[in-house]
Design an enzyme around this catalytic site. Sequence first.
Site: not given
Length: 295
Positions: A54, A98, A121
């Site tokens: 990422k 995460q 997200d």
Amino acid sequence: MTAQVIDGKAFAASVRARVKRAVEELKAEHDLTVSLTVVLVGDDPASEIYVRHKVTDAREVGIASTDVKLAATASEDAVLDHVRRLNGDPSVHGVLVQFPTPKQVRQDAVLDTLSPDKDVDGLTTLSAGRLVSGRPGLVACTPQGCLMIIKSVREKLDGASAVVIGRSQLVGKPMAHLLLGENCTVTMAHSRTRDLAGVARTADILVAAVGRAELVKGDWVKEGAIVIDVGMNRLPLPNGKSKLLGDVAYNEARERAAAITPVPGGVGPMTRACLLRNTVLAACAQHRIRPPAEL
Ligand code: NAP
């Protein structure tokens, strides 16, 4: 009919190129440096790889990207404090924690603390609520990528019958709401659905997000349907290696669909590209700048 195979890698590359241009434009015209912070709690090797990808993806398109590593023993309060600090830092536009986090750090507590305006997200309850309410907000990357793929094949989806198999918060539910927002007639199917094959056969657009290798057989696919395979199932091989399979029996489905995504090389690359796109959208919204139309 043999389906058009949708090249998710190429499509994702075009999204990344558009994001890169947008990042450059925001810098040149607004002196804005788009930035993303990825928080990793603990040292799970798979999570470390995801975080590295990422950060690298972001840097490649010019997004200033930082990874914050917190110890596996970090308390929930310490993690939430960190998230609050990032929420309040105007130089940070996107924040991603995460998952999974170590068990003392509840995922829900993290998501309830993260600002929906920085939730790249698209996982917070407020982001989900905005999507359901038809309000602007950040949308989960995988379903957003799927919708972009679907619209690249068929721009107008009005009245199409869409079936989404799987109802997770991460994929199935947001996917169904995105398709509803495009005026599809949406059916959400799941493990308790009766006659799943019959339901799937009604679909002009069939999205499989289940996590069961090749659950969707070729004869579940309506002739001319668009088939989006989100599944990523690792099948161990006798030689000790493994093979990645989707939720759709690809070779069979390909004979009936108009367009289909392969696994690998379909939805996966778009998920990664959409995270970058979301970061730019978040930066624009925070600075009240209209995002470039091509995004
Ligand atoms: P999940 O949270 O486990 O949800 C799976 C869904 O499938 C549930 O709603 C479940 O129904 C339903 N289901 C399970 N077995 C079924 C069956 N036999 N018939 C019909 N429905 C069934 O999974 P997820 O996070 O949504 O992920 C789904 C798949 O997509 C996984 O393979 C995952 O690895 C993959 N994925 C890929 C990407 C990508 O970037 N390509 C991103 C995210 C996920 P119930 O609700 O009734 O239990």
